[in-house]
Design a protein around this motif. Structure first.
Motif, short mmCIF file in Angstrom:
data_model
loop_
_atom_site.label_atom_id
_atom_site.label_comp_id
_atom_site.label_asym_id
_atom_site.label_seq_id
_atom_site.Cartn_x
_atom_site.Cartn_y
_atom_site.Cartn_z
N THR A 195 1.04 -1.13 -0.04
CA THR A 195 -0.03 0.03 0.05
C THR A 195 0.86 1.36 -0.03
O THR A 195 1.88 1.37 0.23
CB THR A 195 -1.00 -0.02 1.24
OG1 THR A 195 -0.06 0.10 2.43
CG2 THR A 195 -1.71 -1.42 1.36
N LYS A 196 0.23 2.31 -0.13
CA LYS A 196 0.91 3.79 -0.29
C LYS A 196 1.36 4.13 0.99
O LYS A 196 1.50 3.50 1.91
CB LYS A 196 -0.13 4.79 -0.84
CG LYS A 196 -0.29 4.41 -2.26
CD LYS A 196 -1.47 5.25 -2.97
CE LYS A 196 -1.80 5.10 -4.51
NZ LYS A 196 -2.72 6.08 -4.94
N LEU A 197 2.08 5.27 0.95
CA LEU A 197 2.92 5.67 2.08
C LEU A 197 1.91 6.10 3.24
O LEU A 197 2.31 5.76 4.13
CB LEU A 197 3.89 6.87 1.70
CG LEU A 197 5.03 7.38 2.79
CD1 LEU A 197 5.63 6.02 3.26
CD2 LEU A 197 5.66 8.39 1.83
N PHE A 198 0.85 6.80 2.85
CA PHE A 198 0.10 7.33 4.08
C PHE A 198 -1.34 6.93 3.78
O PHE A 198 -2.31 7.38 4.63
CB PHE A 198 -0.01 8.82 4.05
CG PHE A 198 1.44 9.48 3.99
CD1 PHE A 198 2.08 9.37 5.34
CD2 PHE A 198 2.13 10.24 3.07
CE1 PHE A 198 3.40 9.86 5.57
CE2 PHE A 198 3.42 10.63 3.41
CZ PHE A 198 4.10 10.29 4.50
N CYS A 199 -1.64 6.01 2.92
CA CYS A 199 -3.11 5.40 2.82
C CYS A 199 -2.97 3.91 2.44
O CYS A 199 -2.01 3.54 1.88
CB CYS A 199 -4.05 6.26 1.96
SG CYS A 199 -3.33 6.35 0.23
N GLY A 200 -4.23 3.35 2.55
CA GLY A 200 -4.20 1.81 2.15
C GLY A 200 -4.53 1.52 0.61
O GLY A 200 -4.80 0.56 0.50
N CYS A 201 -4.28 2.53 -0.01
CA CYS A 201 -4.53 2.19 -1.49
C CYS A 201 -3.54 1.31 -2.16
O CYS A 201 -2.24 1.53 -1.51
CB CYS A 201 -4.52 3.53 -2.50
SG CYS A 201 -5.97 4.31 -1.98
N SER A 202 -3.84 0.47 -3.08
CA SER A 202 -2.74 -0.55 -3.73
C SER A 202 -1.73 0.30 -4.44
O SER A 202 -1.99 1.29 -5.05
CB SER A 202 -3.51 -1.44 -4.67
OG SER A 202 -2.82 -2.13 -5.46
N GLN A 220 -6.91 3.57 -8.25
CA GLN A 220 -6.34 3.06 -6.74
C GLN A 220 -6.03 4.24 -5.96
O GLN A 220 -4.95 4.66 -5.75
CB GLN A 220 -4.89 2.43 -7.20
CG GLN A 220 -5.39 0.98 -7.85
CD GLN A 220 -3.85 0.34 -8.24
OE1 GLN A 220 -3.97 -0.95 -8.53
NE2 GLN A 220 -2.80 0.74 -8.28
N VAL A 221 -7.11 5.15 -5.79
CA VAL A 221 -6.95 6.40 -4.93
C VAL A 221 -8.05 6.45 -4.09
O VAL A 221 -8.92 5.99 -4.21
CB VAL A 221 -7.12 7.59 -5.83
CG1 VAL A 221 -5.73 7.72 -6.95
CG2 VAL A 221 -8.29 7.35 -6.95
N CYS A 222 -7.62 7.43 -3.06
CA CYS A 222 -8.66 7.47 -1.95
C CYS A 222 -8.50 9.14 -1.44
O CYS A 222 -7.57 9.91 -2.17
CB CYS A 222 -8.35 6.75 -0.87
SG CYS A 222 -6.85 7.12 0.07
N PRO A 223 -9.54 9.59 -0.60
CA PRO A 223 -9.06 11.09 -0.25
C PRO A 223 -7.72 11.57 -0.01
O PRO A 223 -7.27 12.61 -0.26
CB PRO A 223 -10.24 11.31 0.71
CG PRO A 223 -11.17 10.19 0.49
CD PRO A 223 -10.74 8.96 -0.03
N VAL A 224 -6.90 10.54 0.87
CA VAL A 224 -5.61 10.90 0.95
C VAL A 224 -4.83 11.34 0.01
O VAL A 224 -4.23 12.36 -0.06
CB VAL A 224 -5.05 10.02 2.04
CG1 VAL A 224 -3.54 10.45 2.25
CG2 VAL A 224 -6.03 9.88 3.46
N CYS A 225 -4.74 10.27 -0.92
CA CYS A 225 -3.79 10.36 -1.88
C CYS A 225 -4.26 11.40 -3.26
O CYS A 225 -3.49 11.57 -3.98
CB CYS A 225 -3.12 9.12 -2.60
SG CYS A 225 -4.49 7.93 -3.20
N LEU A 226 -5.64 11.69 -3.04
CA LEU A 226 -5.87 12.78 -4.04
C LEU A 226 -5.98 14.08 -3.31
O LEU A 226 -6.31 15.28 -4.03
CB LEU A 226 -7.48 12.28 -4.24
CG LEU A 226 -8.01 11.51 -5.01
CD1 LEU A 226 -9.06 11.08 -5.18
CD2 LEU A 226 -7.16 11.76 -6.70
#
Ligand SMILES: [Zn+2]
Lengths: 480, 94
Positions: A20-27, A37-43
């Motif tokens: 997963t990413k550095l600060f969120c659980g996206c693949s 593969q995005v969520c509010p954090v990495c957006l």
């Protein structure tokens, strides 16, 4: 002595092997459809806050330790502010002031010289998103497309001291770095998938001078070979500029692979990153015990393995260097060695046939079907005389492609040498009977006539006889 | 500490704010007033206080490397003024 000296430093970005990413659980999986593969954090949506991935910290520390760095046990993240469409928050979370690892080195060998290259720092940061330009080039595109799947993927940036002096040294540094990161499981280090990227800072100065010249930063090099070529080109270019009495412009340049040149990029606004400590992410405090535990997870590294292959298995240093340059190759070699004892013969086949086929097809070892057990069986078949060395290569190519056992391939394709003496004697008698003229010629002293007779036997056996054996059996028969 | 109209102009540029000359004058004046309030802090003796790294006294807030569901692509792209083939479209960059 050369009048000029090149001063080269490399900045290498490496994607960490996390799920997963550095600060969120996206693949972090490569090659998925854009923006899936995005969520509010990495957006970077307002109100979202990330939480640091533990595995990323561990892998970054492992990279630092494998590169002989000191680990900063008090470390934290900072914000680097700039506007660019691949950066949804308007800033990148990185480590500016207190990187996780500092002051390391790695040893290389280039142009027959051993050299220790110092490493300034290893820091953790998030990858920006990916931009695709409408017309292929940022300079001419009316628009660009943004995919945030890569946004927030954990990276380490590894910054060398400006101690490299040639393109060949830079290539050797990258090869060694890649091997170390592969051995330690820090990264997949696949340049073609962008999990390893390299920028080069290059300047030239009169030999013996201690003052650094204006540097150019070269980007967009897509292979180690391209890094070497780009550096060689850029060093020559800067020397020409100085020779003409001009001065080198400090700028960012892009490598054009097809033309083999570097070109100035139109520069952005004067960048002032206004870095400050990131308050959304808690600082990291590592204990000495934690660092020692992490150190204990570092496996045998390429240089140590190379020495061991030389000392324990008597491989030539060159062979050991080629084989240990990649973890998968080294593991393949040692697994074969468990089933077949001649290390040099194994290394000849790995460096000869295996690497030749991999390079010719641009493949990784994992993509071929050949197994260590298969190679060992093949070498045994050759030793027993069931097949010749030459046929062994044909069988190997089939194993590489289809992955079957060599015995099976030999049987199916009827490749085995006829070493059955009785069967061969029958064929030889037949050939002698059908060719009275060459037989008479040979018996009256025309030595070259034997070649024709050997050829006839080989033809009759469809090439499956051992020519040496045929030759001696023929001579024996005709001497009677 | 005082900041100049030029500083504020640079700040506005970095924040992508399009300020008129009047806006700039007003902003410079109010920003300088705000900075004035902060000078109160300079009167405190902080010689014995350890510099703070972080506003909150926390450290080592970490998560396991485990997948979490993200957003559906329709939701993701809903905020994009221009969208094509699943990607956000942005105007010419340089
Ligand atoms: Zn995310």
């Amino acid at each position: 002595m050369d009048r000029y000296e090149a001063v080269i430093g490399l900045e290498v970005h490496v994607e960490l092997k996390t799920k997963t990413k550095l600060f969120c659980g996206c693949s972090t999986e490569f090659g998925q459809a854009p923006n899936t593969q995005v969520c509010p954090v990495c957006l970077g949506l307002p109100g979202s806050t990330g939480v640091l991935n533990k595995k990323a910290v561990e892998l970054a520390a492992r990279a630092g330790l494998a590169l002989n760095c000191q680990i900063n046990t008090d470390t934290w993240f900072d914000r680097k502010n700039y506007y660019y469409p691949d950066l949804p928050k308007g800033f990148q979370i990185t480590q500016v002031f207190q990187p996780i690892a500092v002051q390391g080195y790695l040893d290389i060998k280039a142009e027959d010289r051993d050299k220790r290259v110092n490493i300034n720092r290893v820091h953790i940061e998030e990858d920006p998103g990916k931009l695709v330009h409408a017309s292929g080039s940022i300079m001419t595109s009316r628009a660009s497309f943004v995919d945030y799947n890569r946004s927030g993927v954990p990276l380490v940036e590894i910054v060398s001291e400006p101690e490299l002096r040639s393109g060949a040294e830079a290539k050797a540094y990258l090869e060694k770095l890649k091997a170390i990161l592969e051995y330690t499981g820090v990264s997949d280090v696949k340049m073609e998938e962008g999990s390893l990227r390299c920028d080069a800072n290059i300047s030239v100065r009169p030999s013996g001078s201690a003052i650094l010249g204006a540097k150019a930063e070269i980007k967009n090099m897509n292979s180690f070979r391209a890094v070497q070529r780009a550096i060689e080109y850029e060093v020559e270019r800067q020397i020409e500029v100085l020779e003409e009495g001009d001065s080198v412009t400090q700028e960012t340049r892009t490598w054009d692979e097809s033309q083999g040149i570097t070109m100035a990029m139109r520069s952005k606004e004067d960048v002032d990153y206004r870095c400050f400590i990131e308050q959304e992410i808690a600082p990291v405090e590592l204990t000495a015990d934690w660092v020692e535990n992490m150190r204990a997870t570092i496996p045998e590294l390429p240089d140590a393995r190379r020495r061991r292959l030389v000392d324990e298995h008597g491989l030539p240093d060159y062979d050991a260097g080629v084989i240990t340059s990649s973890l998968s190759l080294a593991e393949f070699f040692e697994a074969t060695l468990e089933k077949y004892e001649d290390a040099k013969k194994i290394s000849n086949w790995i460096m000869g046939e295996l690497l030749r086929l991999l390079n010719a097809r641009g493949m990784e070892l994992g993509e071929s079907k050949v197994t260590p057990g298969g190679l060992a069986s093949l070498l045994q078949l050759i030793d027993k005389g069931t097949i010749s060395n030459k046929m062994g290569k044909k069988v190997f190519a089939v194993m590489f492609q289809e992955g079957r056992e060599p015995q099976q391939i030999v049987k199916e394709k009827g490749l085995s040498q006829i070493s059955d003496v009785d069967r061969l004697a029958e064929i030889i008698a037949e050939v002698i009977g059908k060719n009275p003229k060459p037989v008479a010629d040979f018996q009256s002293g025309k030595e070259q006539a034997i070649g024709f007779l050997v050829g006839q036997v080989m033809k009759a056996t469809k090439g499956q006889a051992n020519p040496g054996a045929v030759n001696s059996m023929l001579r024996e028969r005709l001497a009677k | 500490m005082q900041i100049s109209g030029k500083d504020v102009g640079q700040l506005a540029f970095l924040s992508r704010l399009d300020l008129t000359a009047d806006d700039l004058t007003i902003c410079t004046k109010s920003l300088n007033e705000i900075l004035g309030y902060l000078t109160v802090l300079e009167e405190l003796d902080t010689g014995a206080v350890k510099p703070a790294l972080h506003v909150r006294p926390i450290k080592n807030v970490l998560r396991e490397d485990a997948l979490q569901p993200g957003l559906e692509r329709e939701q993701v792209l809903a905020n994009g003024p221009e969208v094509e083939d699943g990607a956000f479209v942005v105007p010419r960059i340089v």
